[in-house]
Design a protein around this motif. Structure first.
Motif, PDB file in Angstrom:
ATOM      1  N   MET A   1       0.852  -1.172   0.000  1.00  0.00           N
ATOM      2  CA  MET A   1       0.000   0.000   0.000  1.00  0.00           C
ATOM      3  C   MET A   1       0.895   1.231   0.000  1.00  0.00           C
ATOM      4  O   MET A   1       1.714   1.394   0.883  1.00  0.00           O
ATOM      5  CB  MET A   1      -0.887  -0.010   1.243  1.00  0.00           C
ATOM      6  CG  MET A   1      -1.735   1.215   1.396  1.00  0.00           C
ATOM      7  SD  MET A   1      -2.734   1.183   2.906  1.00  0.00           S
ATOM      8  CE  MET A   1      -1.833   2.375   3.857  1.00  0.00           C
ATOM      9  N   ASP A   2       0.729   2.079  -0.988  1.00  0.00           N
ATOM     10  CA  ASP A   2       1.472   3.328  -1.049  1.00  0.00           C
ATOM     11  C   ASP A   2       0.544   4.490  -0.746  1.00  0.00           C
ATOM     12  O   ASP A   2      -0.504   4.630  -1.370  1.00  0.00           O
ATOM     13  CB  ASP A   2       2.073   3.539  -2.445  1.00  0.00           C
ATOM     14  CG  ASP A   2       3.162   2.535  -2.770  1.00  0.00           C
ATOM     15  OD1 ASP A   2       3.887   2.113  -1.838  1.00  0.00           O
ATOM     16  OD2 ASP A   2       3.283   2.158  -3.942  1.00  0.00           O
ATOM     17  N   ILE A   3       0.937   5.325   0.223  1.00  0.00           N
ATOM     18  CA  ILE A   3       0.200   6.547   0.512  1.00  0.00           C
ATOM     19  C   ILE A   3       0.812   7.648  -0.341  1.00  0.00           C
ATOM     20  O   ILE A   3       2.007   7.916  -0.278  1.00  0.00           O
ATOM     21  CB  ILE A   3       0.258   6.899   2.008  1.00  0.00           C
ATOM     22  CG1 ILE A   3      -0.481   5.825   2.814  1.00  0.00           C
ATOM     23  CG2 ILE A   3      -0.331   8.289   2.261  1.00  0.00           C
ATOM     24  CD1 ILE A   3      -0.427   6.019   4.316  1.00  0.00           C
ATOM     25  N   VAL A  68      -4.255   6.870  -2.092  1.00  0.00           N
ATOM     26  CA  VAL A  68      -3.478   5.634  -2.147  1.00  0.00           C
ATOM     27  C   VAL A  68      -3.464   5.116  -3.586  1.00  0.00           C
ATOM     28  O   VAL A  68      -4.251   5.557  -4.420  1.00  0.00           O
ATOM     29  CB  VAL A  68      -4.066   4.555  -1.201  1.00  0.00           C
ATOM     30  CG1 VAL A  68      -3.962   4.990   0.256  1.00  0.00           C
ATOM     31  CG2 VAL A  68      -5.514   4.235  -1.542  1.00  0.00           C
ATOM     32  N   VAL A  71      -7.245   0.973  -3.598  1.00  0.00           N
ATOM     33  CA  VAL A  71      -8.150   0.884  -2.455  1.00  0.00           C
ATOM     34  C   VAL A  71      -8.299  -0.561  -1.958  1.00  0.00           C
ATOM     35  O   VAL A  71      -8.342  -0.790  -0.750  1.00  0.00           O
ATOM     36  CB  VAL A  71      -9.526   1.509  -2.801  1.00  0.00           C
ATOM     37  CG1 VAL A  71     -10.594   1.106  -1.813  1.00  0.00           C
ATOM     38  CG2 VAL A  71      -9.403   3.017  -2.834  1.00  0.00           C
ATOM     39  N   GLU A  73      -6.103  -3.024  -2.084  1.00  0.00           N
ATOM     40  CA  GLU A  73      -4.883  -3.357  -1.341  1.00  0.00           C
ATOM     41  C   GLU A  73      -4.889  -2.652   0.016  1.00  0.00           C
ATOM     42  O   GLU A  73      -4.525  -3.239   1.038  1.00  0.00           O
ATOM     43  CB  GLU A  73      -3.646  -2.951  -2.134  1.00  0.00           C
ATOM     44  CG  GLU A  73      -2.354  -3.227  -1.386  1.00  0.00           C
ATOM     45  CD  GLU A  73      -1.128  -2.666  -2.071  1.00  0.00           C
ATOM     46  OE1 GLU A  73      -0.039  -2.866  -1.524  1.00  0.00           O
ATOM     47  OE2 GLU A  73      -1.244  -2.010  -3.132  1.00  0.00           O
ATOM     48  N   THR A  74      -5.317  -1.412   0.031  1.00  0.00           N
ATOM     49  CA  THR A  74      -5.403  -0.641   1.271  1.00  0.00           C
ATOM     50  C   THR A  74      -6.357  -1.308   2.246  1.00  0.00           C
ATOM     51  O   THR A  74      -6.069  -1.403   3.445  1.00  0.00           O
ATOM     52  CB  THR A  74      -5.848   0.804   0.970  1.00  0.00           C
ATOM     53  OG1 THR A  74      -4.861   1.398   0.118  1.00  0.00           O
ATOM     54  CG2 THR A  74      -6.014   1.619   2.228  1.00  0.00           C
ATOM     55  N   GLN A  75      -7.481  -1.804   1.741  1.00  0.00           N
ATOM     56  CA  GLN A  75      -8.438  -2.500   2.595  1.00  0.00           C
ATOM     57  C   GLN A  75      -7.788  -3.718   3.255  1.00  0.00           C
ATOM     58  O   GLN A  75      -7.948  -3.942   4.456  1.00  0.00           O
ATOM     59  CB  GLN A  75      -9.662  -2.934   1.789  1.00  0.00           C
ATOM     60  CG  GLN A  75     -10.692  -3.663   2.620  1.00  0.00           C
ATOM     61  CD  GLN A  75     -11.926  -4.051   1.812  1.00  0.00           C
ATOM     62  OE1 GLN A  75     -11.920  -4.071   0.590  1.00  0.00           O
ATOM     63  NE2 GLN A  75     -12.997  -4.348   2.509  1.00  0.00           N
ATOM     64  N   VAL A  77      -4.577  -4.219   3.877  1.00  0.00           N
ATOM     65  CA  VAL A  77      -3.581  -3.764   4.858  1.00  0.00           C
ATOM     66  C   VAL A  77      -4.276  -3.251   6.117  1.00  0.00           C
ATOM     67  O   VAL A  77      -3.901  -3.607   7.241  1.00  0.00           O
ATOM     68  CB  VAL A  77      -2.659  -2.679   4.253  1.00  0.00           C
ATOM     69  CG1 VAL A  77      -1.791  -2.036   5.316  1.00  0.00           C
ATOM     70  CG2 VAL A  77      -1.797  -3.273   3.143  1.00  0.00           C
ATOM     71  N   LEU A  78      -5.287  -2.413   5.933  1.00  0.00           N
ATOM     72  CA  LEU A  78      -5.994  -1.853   7.088  1.00  0.00           C
ATOM     73  C   LEU A  78      -6.595  -2.938   7.972  1.00  0.00           C
ATOM     74  O   LEU A  78      -6.435  -2.905   9.199  1.00  0.00           O
ATOM     75  CB  LEU A  78      -7.096  -0.899   6.617  1.00  0.00           C
ATOM     76  CG  LEU A  78      -6.641   0.450   6.061  1.00  0.00           C
ATOM     77  CD1 LEU A  78      -7.807   1.156   5.377  1.00  0.00           C
ATOM     78  CD2 LEU A  78      -6.038   1.326   7.142  1.00  0.00           C
ATOM     79  N   TYR A 110     -10.023   6.735   2.412  1.00  0.00           N
ATOM     80  CA  TYR A 110      -8.924   6.365   1.520  1.00  0.00           C
ATOM     81  C   TYR A 110      -9.477   6.365   0.105  1.00  0.00           C
ATOM     82  O   TYR A 110     -10.567   5.835  -0.139  1.00  0.00           O
ATOM     83  CB  TYR A 110      -8.378   4.984   1.866  1.00  0.00           C
ATOM     84  CG  TYR A 110      -7.645   4.961   3.180  1.00  0.00           C
ATOM     85  CD1 TYR A 110      -6.267   5.145   3.226  1.00  0.00           C
ATOM     86  CD2 TYR A 110      -8.319   4.783   4.376  1.00  0.00           C
ATOM     87  CE1 TYR A 110      -5.587   5.136   4.441  1.00  0.00           C
ATOM     88  CE2 TYR A 110      -7.652   4.762   5.591  1.00  0.00           C
ATOM     89  CZ  TYR A 110      -6.287   4.942   5.609  1.00  0.00           C
ATOM     90  OH  TYR A 110      -5.612   4.944   6.813  1.00  0.00           O
ATOM     91  N   ASP A 112      -8.458   6.123  -4.279  1.00  0.00           N
ATOM     92  CA  ASP A 112      -7.512   5.980  -5.387  1.00  0.00           C
ATOM     93  C   ASP A 112      -8.103   6.668  -6.604  1.00  0.00           C
ATOM     94  O   ASP A 112      -9.239   7.135  -6.573  1.00  0.00           O
ATOM     95  CB  ASP A 112      -7.125   4.520  -5.657  1.00  0.00           C
ATOM     96  CG  ASP A 112      -8.278   3.636  -6.121  1.00  0.00           C
ATOM     97  OD1 ASP A 112      -9.260   4.147  -6.700  1.00  0.00           O
ATOM     98  OD2 ASP A 112      -8.195   2.413  -5.920  1.00  0.00           O
TER      99      ASP A 112
END
Length: 115
Positions: A1-3, A68, A71, A73-75, A77-78, A110, A112
């Motif tokens: 995940m890249d912010i 990010v 989204v 991938e972010t989900q 990770v979160l 978050y 994208d």
């Protein structure tokens, strides 16, 4: 995940009056859209919002909007870190988003830029 960055949320009474200032400050044009009865203008790192107080009250609970790369991938990770995804991922006029509550109780959006 890249912010990729964060967007500052600004609640204004009159979007049309506020936009020229923020366009001058950010050095670029506003991208306008409406969502759930709230008028929105994205200008650089600012997200201007105007609308009924009943709608803005809900939006004010979100601490910040974080850009990010993906989204989904972010989900993953979160949730692996103990956050609760309370909405999304869903498509929006600007990309896809989700809303998550971090373990400390803070709520973030978050987003994208995927279509």
């Amino acid at each position: 995940m890249d912010i990729l960055g964060a967007t500052l949320r600004v609640y204004v009474d009159d979007l049309d009056k506020a936009i020229p200032f923020y366009e001058g400050l950010a050095g670029g044009p506003a991208m306008r859209f409406e969502r759930g009865g709230v008028e929105v203008a994205a200008v650089g790192c600012f997200l201007l919002m105007s609308g009924p107080e009943s709608q803005l009250e809900v939006l004010r609970k979100v601490t910040a909007t974080i850009a990010v790369t993906d989204v989904e991938e972010t989900q993953r990770v979160l949730t692996s870190l103990g956050a609760d995804v309370i909405a999304g991922p869903v498509p929006t006029p600007a990309g896809r988003n989700l809303i998550a509550r971090h373990p400390d109780g803070a709520i973030y959006e978050y987003v994208d830029r995927r279509a």
